[in-house]
Design a protein around this motif. Structure first.
Motif, PDB file in Angstrom:
ATOM      1  N   THR A  75       0.853  -1.177   0.000  1.00 36.85           N
ATOM      2  CA  THR A  75       0.000   0.000   0.000  1.00 36.85           C
ATOM      3  C   THR A  75       0.896   1.237   0.000  1.00 36.85           C
ATOM      4  O   THR A  75       2.104   1.136   0.252  1.00 36.85           O
ATOM      5  N   LYS A  76       0.310   2.379  -0.220  1.00 37.82           N
ATOM      6  CA  LYS A  76       1.075   3.628  -0.167  1.00 37.82           C
ATOM      7  C   LYS A  76       1.726   3.804   1.208  1.00 37.82           C
ATOM      8  O   LYS A  76       2.857   4.250   1.325  1.00 37.82           O
ATOM      9  N   ASP A  78       2.819   1.507   3.111  1.00 35.15           N
ATOM     10  CA  ASP A  78       3.911   0.550   3.284  1.00 35.15           C
ATOM     11  C   ASP A  78       5.180   0.980   2.554  1.00 35.15           C
ATOM     12  O   ASP A  78       6.253   0.456   2.823  1.00 35.15           O
ATOM     13  N   ARG A  79       5.026   1.917   1.617  1.00 35.58           N
ATOM     14  CA  ARG A  79       6.149   2.244   0.732  1.00 35.58           C
ATOM     15  C   ARG A  79       6.992   3.399   1.264  1.00 35.58           C
ATOM     16  O   ARG A  79       7.090   4.457   0.648  1.00 35.58           O
ATOM     17  N   TYR A 104       3.919  -4.670   6.575  1.00 34.70           N
ATOM     18  CA  TYR A 104       4.332  -5.487   5.436  1.00 34.70           C
ATOM     19  C   TYR A 104       5.731  -6.064   5.663  1.00 34.70           C
ATOM     20  O   TYR A 104       6.007  -7.202   5.306  1.00 34.70           O
TER      21      TYR A 104
END
Length: 198
Positions: A75-76, A78-79, A104
């Motif tokens: 997901t955004k 997680d990045r 994550y």
């Protein structure tokens, strides 16, 4: 250190441009206070510019390659990653510790991350660790030994064949106290570390 010098130069320039005696006294007090804090290492540099943008971009590109198969599932939120530089082999080039702190990349055993060379190539991927990582003063194969916390225990990781072990939890447990002269890196919880997206 450059930031500290720039702050001092700016304050000294401001001090030299003042005309009124009252202003001089106030600025002089600020200059003296800042100088003493800078020399003593207690100056607040929280407004200092962010770290090397080239390093962030290099790490960002490498993560997009290393995690190519994972990108669709991320997901955004997680990045993002944290990183810290440290010269692990005294070659005057910093290596990069890269860590994550989201669901994550983290589980009940700890989190995963990477150690990258100065050019972005991978030295190691690691798993099941809690941050911070400790860099000791002892070395193996010209690289400092590392201490990772995993499962509530501290484990010693030594370079072998150009790599550190990837799973700290199965490495030698440090007996006694962790060496006080060790340097903390990726102290994600203890420091205000900048989040970087990828």
């Amino acid at each position: 250190m450059k930031n500290k010098i720039l702050i001092l130069v700016g304050i000294l320039a401001l001090y030299s441009c003042q005309d009124k005696k009252e202003s001089k006294n106030i600025v002089k007090t600020i200059v003296q206070d800042t100088l003493s804090k800078t020399i003593g290492g207690t100056a607040d540099l929280s407004d200092a510019p962010p770290r090397d943008d080239n390093a962030v971009e290099l790490i960002r590109k490498q993560l997009n390659v290393l995690l190519k198969k994972d990108l669709r599932a991320l997901t955004k939120g997680d990045r993002y990653f944290y990183y810290e530089e440290f010269d692990l082999n005294n070659d005057k080039k910093n290596e990069y510790f890269v860590g994550f702190s989201n669901s994550y990349f983290c589980g009940s055993g700890g989190c995963s991350g990477y150690i990258l060379n100065n050019d972005g190539s991978v030295i190691n991927k690691f798993t099941v660790t809690d941050f911070p990582i400790l860099v000791t003063t002892s070395s193996t194969e010209k690289f400092y030994d590392l201490i990772f916390e995993s499962g509530g225990k501290f484990h010693l990781l030594k370079m072998k064949g150009g790599k550190y072990p990837s799973n700290p939890s199965v490495q030698e447990v440090v007996k006694g106290n962790v060496p006080k002269e060790s340097t903390k890196v990726l102290d994600i919880q203890g420091k205000k570390m900048e989040k970087n997206s990828f």
